[in-house]
Design an enzyme around this catalytic site. Structure first.
Site, short mmCIF file in Angstrom:
data_model
loop_
_atom_site.label_atom_id
_atom_site.label_comp_id
_atom_site.label_asym_id
_atom_site.label_seq_id
_atom_site.Cartn_x
_atom_site.Cartn_y
_atom_site.Cartn_z
N ARG A 1 -3.55 -0.56 5.22
CA ARG A 1 -4.16 -1.56 4.50
C ARG A 1 -3.09 -2.79 4.36
O ARG A 1 -3.49 -3.75 4.58
CB ARG A 1 -4.51 -1.00 2.90
CG ARG A 1 -5.55 -0.21 3.11
CD ARG A 1 -5.83 0.63 1.79
NE ARG A 1 -4.68 1.36 1.32
CZ ARG A 1 -4.54 1.77 0.13
NH1 ARG A 1 -5.36 1.61 -0.53
NH2 ARG A 1 -3.47 2.47 -0.04
N CYS B 1 0.93 -1.01 -0.08
CA CYS B 1 0.08 -0.07 0.11
C CYS B 1 0.91 1.29 0.12
O CYS B 1 2.13 1.02 -0.14
CB CYS B 1 -0.81 0.09 0.94
SG CYS B 1 -0.36 0.30 2.87
N ASP C 1 -8.82 3.48 1.22
CA ASP C 1 -7.77 3.74 2.21
C ASP C 1 -8.16 4.62 3.65
O ASP C 1 -8.66 5.68 3.33
CB ASP C 1 -6.62 4.62 1.47
CG ASP C 1 -5.46 5.04 2.18
OD1 ASP C 1 -5.39 4.60 3.60
OD2 ASP C 1 -4.32 5.23 1.74
#
Length: 145
Positions: free
Chosen positions: A14, A8, A117
């Protein structure tokens, strides 16, 4: 051994969430000795930082164990060390293309859509659910190979 690196932007929300969920699911399937799983960032912004408190909270709520994490950035030399680079969104895929070429088609997204996100959305529930869905697909796909 199958070597997976989740990717990420900053490696604090994440990708570490995916890393620890995947580790737990692999443990439940008694496949720990068949996988090496980690996570990294495409940026340097969070280097050395631990998992975001929202991610920690979500993992704890779901009984997913995690360890102290130090955000790290993927490097060109990592390409030869992993079988899969599993990205959370299209920007991660694009940013990886600036770091290394992918002649062996190792770079993939966890889901066909971008995973939200929570750094921006604040919605760790949505992110968790999307990651679990993607990991279930990933495990199913890997078991069929």
């Amino acid at each position: 051994m199958i070597r997976i690196c989740f990717i990420c932007h900053g490696n604090i929300c994440r990708s570490p969430m995916a890393e620890f969920i995947m580790k737990q699911k692999i443990k439940e399937l008694n496949l720990e000795n068949k996988f090496y799983i980690t996570s990294k960032a495409t940026s340097s912004e969070e280097l050395g930082n631990d998992i975001h408190p929202g991610t920690q909270k979500k993992l704890l709520e779901n009984n997913i164990p995690y360890t102290r994490h130090y955000a790290s950035k993927v490097e060109k030399t990592d390409y030869n060390d992993f079988d899969y680079f599993i990205c959370m969104d299209d920007k991660n895929v694009r940013n990886l293309s600036y770091i290394f070429d992918d002649p062996k088609n190792k770079v993939h997204k966890l889901l066909s859509k971008d995973i939200a996100d929570p750094w921006y959305t604040g919605n760790f529930d949505l992110t968790y659910n999307e990651i679990v869905q993607g990991i279930n697909y990933l495990i199913s796909d890997l078991k069929s190979k």
